[in-house]
Write a protein that holds these residues in place. Structure first.
Motif, PDB file in Angstrom:
ATOM      1  N   MET A 127    -129.037  33.257  -2.095  1.00 52.43           N
ATOM      2  CA  MET A 127    -129.175  33.999  -3.349  1.00 52.43           C
ATOM      3  C   MET A 127    -128.251  33.334  -4.367  1.00 52.43           C
ATOM      4  O   MET A 127    -127.128  33.000  -4.062  1.00 52.43           O
ATOM      5  CB  MET A 127    -128.769  35.452  -3.117  1.00 52.43           C
TER       6      MET A 127
ATOM      7  N   ASN B 195    -131.368  34.186  -9.392  1.00 51.02           N
ATOM      8  CA  ASN B 195    -132.106  35.243  -8.711  1.00 51.02           C
ATOM      9  C   ASN B 195    -131.551  36.620  -9.069  1.00 51.02           C
ATOM     10  O   ASN B 195    -132.313  37.566  -9.238  1.00 51.02           O
ATOM     11  CB  ASN B 195    -132.053  35.049  -7.198  1.00 51.02           C
TER      12      ASN B 195
ATOM     13  N   SER C 269    -123.954  42.451  -5.747  1.00 51.42           N
ATOM     14  CA  SER C 269    -123.021  41.498  -5.162  1.00 51.42           C
ATOM     15  C   SER C 269    -123.815  40.366  -4.520  1.00 51.42           C
ATOM     16  O   SER C 269    -124.774  40.613  -3.786  1.00 51.42           O
ATOM     17  CB  SER C 269    -122.165  42.225  -4.123  1.00 51.42           C
ATOM     18  N   LEU C 270    -123.419  39.119  -4.796  1.00 52.89           N
ATOM     19  CA  LEU C 270    -124.153  37.954  -4.342  1.00 52.89           C
ATOM     20  C   LEU C 270    -123.411  37.220  -3.238  1.00 52.89           C
ATOM     21  O   LEU C 270    -122.209  37.070  -3.295  1.00 52.89           O
ATOM     22  CB  LEU C 270    -124.344  36.965  -5.491  1.00 52.89           C
ATOM     23  N   ASN C 271    -124.157  36.760  -2.244  1.00 51.59           N
ATOM     24  CA  ASN C 271    -123.637  35.761  -1.325  1.00 51.59           C
ATOM     25  C   ASN C 271    -124.754  34.761  -1.071  1.00 51.59           C
ATOM     26  O   ASN C 271    -125.804  34.834  -1.711  1.00 51.59           O
ATOM     27  CB  ASN C 271    -123.058  36.390  -0.043  1.00 51.59           C
ATOM     28  N   SER C 272    -124.560  33.843  -0.172  1.00 52.37           N
ATOM     29  CA  SER C 272    -125.543  32.766  -0.003  1.00 52.37           C
ATOM     30  C   SER C 272    -126.905  33.246   0.484  1.00 52.37           C
ATOM     31  O   SER C 272    -127.908  32.577   0.283  1.00 52.37           O
ATOM     32  CB  SER C 272    -124.999  31.709   0.947  1.00 52.37           C
ATOM     33  N   GLU C 273    -126.963  34.414   1.113  1.00 53.06           N
ATOM     34  CA  GLU C 273    -128.222  34.875   1.692  1.00 53.06           C
ATOM     35  C   GLU C 273    -128.729  36.202   1.155  1.00 53.06           C
ATOM     36  O   GLU C 273    -129.900  36.517   1.321  1.00 53.06           O
ATOM     37  CB  GLU C 273    -128.067  35.003   3.210  1.00 53.06           C
ATOM     38  N   ASN C 274    -127.858  36.996   0.553  1.00 51.18           N
ATOM     39  CA  ASN C 274    -128.233  38.366   0.224  1.00 51.18           C
ATOM     40  C   ASN C 274    -127.824  38.779  -1.191  1.00 51.18           C
ATOM     41  O   ASN C 274    -126.893  38.226  -1.765  1.00 51.18           O
ATOM     42  CB  ASN C 274    -127.553  39.344   1.195  1.00 51.18           C
ATOM     43  N   LEU C 275    -128.519  39.775  -1.649  1.00 45.81           N
ATOM     44  CA  LEU C 275    -128.161  40.491  -2.858  1.00 45.81           C
ATOM     45  C   LEU C 275    -127.918  41.924  -2.416  1.00 45.81           C
ATOM     46  O   LEU C 275    -128.819  42.584  -1.893  1.00 45.81           O
ATOM     47  CB  LEU C 275    -129.304  40.429  -3.871  1.00 45.81           C
ATOM     48  N   ILE C 276    -126.683  42.394  -2.552  1.00 45.30           N
ATOM     49  CA  ILE C 276    -126.300  43.716  -2.073  1.00 45.30           C
ATOM     50  C   ILE C 276    -126.039  44.614  -3.270  1.00 45.30           C
ATOM     51  O   ILE C 276    -125.381  44.223  -4.226  1.00 45.30           O
ATOM     52  CB  ILE C 276    -125.035  43.631  -1.188  1.00 45.30           C
ATOM     53  N   SER C 277    -126.532  45.829  -3.209  1.00 39.98           N
ATOM     54  CA  SER C 277    -126.402  46.778  -4.315  1.00 39.98           C
ATOM     55  C   SER C 277    -125.537  47.967  -3.894  1.00 39.98           C
ATOM     56  O   SER C 277    -125.774  48.574  -2.860  1.00 39.98           O
ATOM     57  CB  SER C 277    -127.800  47.255  -4.714  1.00 39.98           C
TER      58      SER C 277
ATOM     59  N   TYR D 249    -120.890  38.595  -8.766  1.00 42.98           N
ATOM     60  CA  TYR D 249    -121.415  39.950  -8.934  1.00 42.98           C
ATOM     61  C   TYR D 249    -121.726  40.273 -10.381  1.00 42.98           C
ATOM     62  O   TYR D 249    -121.244  39.621 -11.302  1.00 42.98           O
ATOM     63  CB  TYR D 249    -120.471  40.995  -8.338  1.00 42.98           C
TER      64      TYR D 249
END
Length: 92
Positions: A1, A5, A58-66, A35
């Motif tokens: 992510m 994106n 919140s962004l990391n290499s694989e996910n978008l967390i809400s 984020y």
């Protein structure tokens, strides 16, 4: 992510919330590399009562967390908004 994106997701969220909702207020509070914190509110739209929310994407290499705080009135009081933002900034 990546940031592109996340921005596309944010734009889609705003577009969907604003459909037939002239009272929508949508605002990015803070945008960092990893984020985005944004808020939205409306006076009542599409059979939904007045509502508001502050969310952190919140962004990391694989996910978008809400992470979200919802408030079941049109506007979140400033004292709660400040608390919500501080909690969201530290959420991982």
């Amino acid at each position: 992510m990546n940031e592109t994106n996340a921005q596309a997701f944010l734009n889609l969220m705003k577009e969907n919330l604003s459909k037939d909702c002239p009272s929508l207020n949508f605002n990015v509070i803070r945008q960092e590399t990893k984020y985005i914190i944004y808020e939205w509110s409306h006076k009542g739209c599409n059979s939904w009562p007045a509502n508001s929310e502050i969310t952190k994407l919140s962004l990391n290499s694989e996910n978008l967390i809400s992470f979200s705080f919802a408030y079941k009135n049109e506007v979140i009081p400033e004292n709660l908004k400040d608390i919500y933002i501080e909690v969201l900034k530290s959420a991982k």
